[in-house]
Design an enzyme around this catalytic site. Structure first.
Site, PDB file in Angstrom:
ATOM      1  N   CYS A 171      -5.433   5.664  -1.107  1.00 28.36           N
ATOM      2  CA  CYS A 171      -4.379   5.607  -2.125  1.00 28.36           C
ATOM      3  C   CYS A 171      -5.004   5.835  -3.501  1.00 28.36           C
ATOM      4  O   CYS A 171      -5.601   4.925  -4.080  1.00 28.36           O
ATOM      5  CB  CYS A 171      -3.655   4.262  -2.084  1.00 28.36           C
TER       6      CYS A 171
ATOM      7  N   CYS B 270      -3.801   3.472  -6.327  1.00 25.17           N
ATOM      8  CA  CYS B 270      -4.321   2.112  -6.174  1.00 25.17           C
ATOM      9  C   CYS B 270      -5.816   2.057  -6.473  1.00 25.17           C
ATOM     10  O   CYS B 270      -6.298   1.111  -7.097  1.00 25.17           O
ATOM     11  CB  CYS B 270      -4.039   1.585  -4.768  1.00 25.17           C
TER      12      CYS B 270
END
Length: 190
Positions: A151, A154
């Protein structure tokens, strides 16, 4: 010689000796098994994390990867390194929470829609407010799990957070190395 290396890995991780993929490496004379042993040793004996932190990070990655053999190893080793049951539980919980967040925020990032960005996530994250592991270490594990899950949003967010908390690049790099090596070992434990 390669059989000895395999046995060293099996012994170090407390595995049973019945492992088809590790056996394949030995039977195929793959020198990679030596690399695997060295990578594991290097990843878990880092300069910028305590042994307990390294093994708790490994635990979170093993949970994230759904690897029962490695979960067992890292849980036992973390206990031997005096991790409390609360710290172990939090490493496990961190892997679960970050898996949810990684899917959610990766979707937002991929789609790039202002509408989706404006809708509340409605994912409870109370554990992040006052982590038992401390804010910096919780964020560091979050970064490692996010990297393992791919991700980008993230990873960038958690990397910035740990940097803002005073974490240096070498400590961050150690956590990412643990995530990558634990994942590579996991691929061979079926």
């Amino acid at each position: 010689m390669l059989e000895e290396v395999k046995n060293d890995i099996v012994t170090a991780l407390g595995l049973d000796d019945d492992n088809d993929l590790l056996d394949h490496l030995v039977e195929g004379s793959s020198r990679y098994i030596k690399d695997l042993k060295l990578n594991l040793k290097t990843a878990l004996n880092v300069e910028n994390m305590s042994a307990k932190e390294a093994h708790l990070t490994g635990l979170a990655i093993a949970v994230n990867n759904k690897s029962p053999k490695l979960v067992k190893y890292f849980k036992v080793k973390s206990q031997e390194l005096e991790a409390s049951e609360e710290e172990i539980a939090e490493a496990i919980a961190c892997a679960s929470l970050l898996s949810a967040n990684n899917i959610f925020y990766r979707f937002r990032h991929y789609v790039g829609s202002e509408k989706y960005d404006s809708i509340p996530a409605r994912i409870r994250m109370n554990i992040m407010a006052k982590p038992v592991l401390g804010k910096e270490f919780f964020e560091l594990i979050s970064l490692a799990v996010s990297a393992a899950n791919g991700c980008e949003m993230c990873v960038k967010s958690h990397e910035q957070s740990v940097r803002n908390l005073g974490t240096g690049e070498k400590r961050i790099f150690d956590a990412i190395r643990i995530a990558s090596v634990v994942t590579s070992v996991d691929k061979l434990l079926v």
